[in-house]
Design a protein around this motif. Structure first.
Motif, short mmCIF file in Angstrom:
data_model
loop_
_atom_site.label_atom_id
_atom_site.label_comp_id
_atom_site.label_asym_id
_atom_site.label_seq_id
_atom_site.Cartn_x
_atom_site.Cartn_y
_atom_site.Cartn_z
N SER A 1 30.23 77.47 24.56
CA SER A 1 29.53 78.36 25.36
C SER A 1 28.41 79.14 24.81
N GLY A 2 28.04 79.10 23.52
CA GLY A 2 27.04 79.69 23.03
C GLY A 2 26.99 81.34 23.06
N HIS A 3 28.43 81.86 23.28
CA HIS A 3 28.59 83.40 23.22
C HIS A 3 29.93 83.43 22.78
N PHE A 4 29.85 84.82 22.34
CA PHE A 4 31.01 85.60 22.15
C PHE A 4 31.43 86.20 23.29
N GLN A 5 33.10 86.11 23.64
CA GLN A 5 33.32 86.70 24.80
C GLN A 5 33.90 88.24 24.60
N GLY A 6 34.10 88.56 23.29
CA GLY A 6 34.51 90.05 23.01
C GLY A 6 35.36 89.78 21.79
N PHE A 7 35.96 90.94 21.35
CA PHE A 7 36.73 90.98 20.11
C PHE A 7 37.98 91.99 20.71
N ALA A 8 38.87 92.00 19.51
CA ALA A 8 40.24 92.41 19.61
C ALA A 8 40.89 92.70 18.33
N ARG A 9 41.95 93.60 18.33
CA ARG A 9 42.47 93.68 17.14
C ARG A 9 44.03 93.11 17.31
N MET A 10 44.40 92.46 15.96
CA MET A 10 45.46 91.60 16.00
C MET A 10 46.67 92.87 15.96
N GLY A 11 47.52 92.79 17.16
CA GLY A 11 48.60 93.75 17.29
C GLY A 11 50.16 93.58 16.82
N SER A 12 50.29 92.14 16.40
CA SER A 12 51.55 91.79 15.86
C SER A 12 51.36 90.59 14.93
N ALA A 13 52.36 90.12 14.28
CA ALA A 13 52.21 88.81 13.71
C ALA A 13 52.63 87.82 14.70
N VAL A 14 52.12 86.53 14.19
CA VAL A 14 52.47 85.57 15.23
C VAL A 14 53.96 85.09 15.19
N GLY A 15 54.50 85.35 16.39
CA GLY A 15 56.00 84.80 16.56
C GLY A 15 56.10 83.62 17.15
N CYS A 16 57.66 83.01 16.90
CA CYS A 16 57.81 81.86 17.43
C CYS A 16 57.92 81.43 18.81
N GLU A 17 58.11 82.47 19.70
CA GLU A 17 58.13 82.34 21.05
C GLU A 17 56.64 81.75 21.60
N ARG A 18 56.73 80.65 22.48
CA ARG A 18 55.56 80.02 22.94
C ARG A 18 55.13 80.53 24.55
N SER A 19 54.05 80.62 24.95
CA SER A 19 53.60 80.87 26.19
C SER A 19 53.29 79.81 27.07
N GLN A 20 53.89 79.85 28.47
CA GLN A 20 53.85 79.04 29.37
C GLN A 20 52.50 78.97 29.89
N ASP A 21 51.74 80.37 29.91
CA ASP A 21 50.27 80.66 30.23
C ASP A 21 49.36 79.71 29.68
N TRP A 22 49.46 78.96 28.20
CA TRP A 22 48.47 78.50 27.59
C TRP A 22 48.29 77.13 28.07
N GLY A 23 47.26 76.50 28.43
CA GLY A 23 47.14 75.04 28.87
C GLY A 23 46.95 74.30 27.90
N SER A 24 46.96 74.49 26.47
CA SER A 24 46.69 73.49 25.51
C SER A 24 48.40 73.36 24.88
N ALA A 25 48.28 72.14 25.01
CA ALA A 25 49.76 71.91 24.38
C ALA A 25 50.06 71.87 22.86
N GLY A 26 48.86 72.19 22.07
CA GLY A 26 48.83 72.20 20.84
C GLY A 26 49.04 73.80 20.16
N SER A 27 49.25 74.53 21.13
CA SER A 27 49.13 76.13 20.75
C SER A 27 50.69 76.41 20.26
N GLY A 28 50.58 77.35 19.39
CA GLY A 28 51.79 77.69 18.42
C GLY A 28 52.37 78.89 19.22
N GLY A 29 53.00 79.79 18.34
CA GLY A 29 53.56 80.95 18.63
C GLY A 29 52.52 82.15 19.40
N VAL A 30 53.10 83.17 19.98
CA VAL A 30 52.44 83.96 20.78
C VAL A 30 52.33 85.48 19.84
#
Length: 122
Positions: A63-92
């Motif tokens: 894109s040639g852009h940053f879209q914004g920034f956020a603070r990490m609010g929790s550790a990465v969990g084991c649960e996966r999200s059905q929302d993500w289109g990428s099959a290679g995604s890990g925990g939410v």
């Protein structure tokens, strides 16, 4: 009175999070979550537990852009999200968006990453 954070004297960490598409950024901003590849999970979890705060700076690949920034609010969990289109995604994990704005990389070209051969941050 509020007791101080037990991690307040620890370092602040920053990560550039690349997304394959803008849809994942939109989902993240709406739901306050993110998912990354399993190979990134250990790095992010280590930073979350060993830092006072972890900032995630988001950019859509190509894109040639940053879209914004956020603070990490929790550790990465084991649960996966059905929302993500990428099959290679890990925990939410939770993210708290601080700024949602498209910013061209050229505005950050003065920032260099000493841990990446002093390359431009983008």
């Amino acid at each position: 009175s509020k007791s101080p954070s037990p991690r307040q004297n620890m370092p602040v960490r920053y990560f550039i999070m690349k997304s394959n598409n803008l849809q994942n950024i939109d989902i993240s901003q709406q739901k306050g979550i993110w998912s990354t590849t399993p190979s990134n999970e250990r790095k992010l979890n280590g930073a979350f537990w060993e830092s006072s705060v972890v900032y995630l700076i988001f950019s859509v690949q190509g894109s040639g852009h940053f879209q914004g920034f956020a603070r990490m609010g929790s550790a990465v969990g084991c649960e996966r999200s059905q929302d993500w289109g990428s099959a290679g995604s890990g925990g939410v994990f939770k993210v708290e968006w601080i700024r949602k704005e498209s910013i061209p990389f050229q505005f950050a070209h003065h920032l260099l990453n000493p841990w990446n051969d002093n390359k431009k941050v983008q």
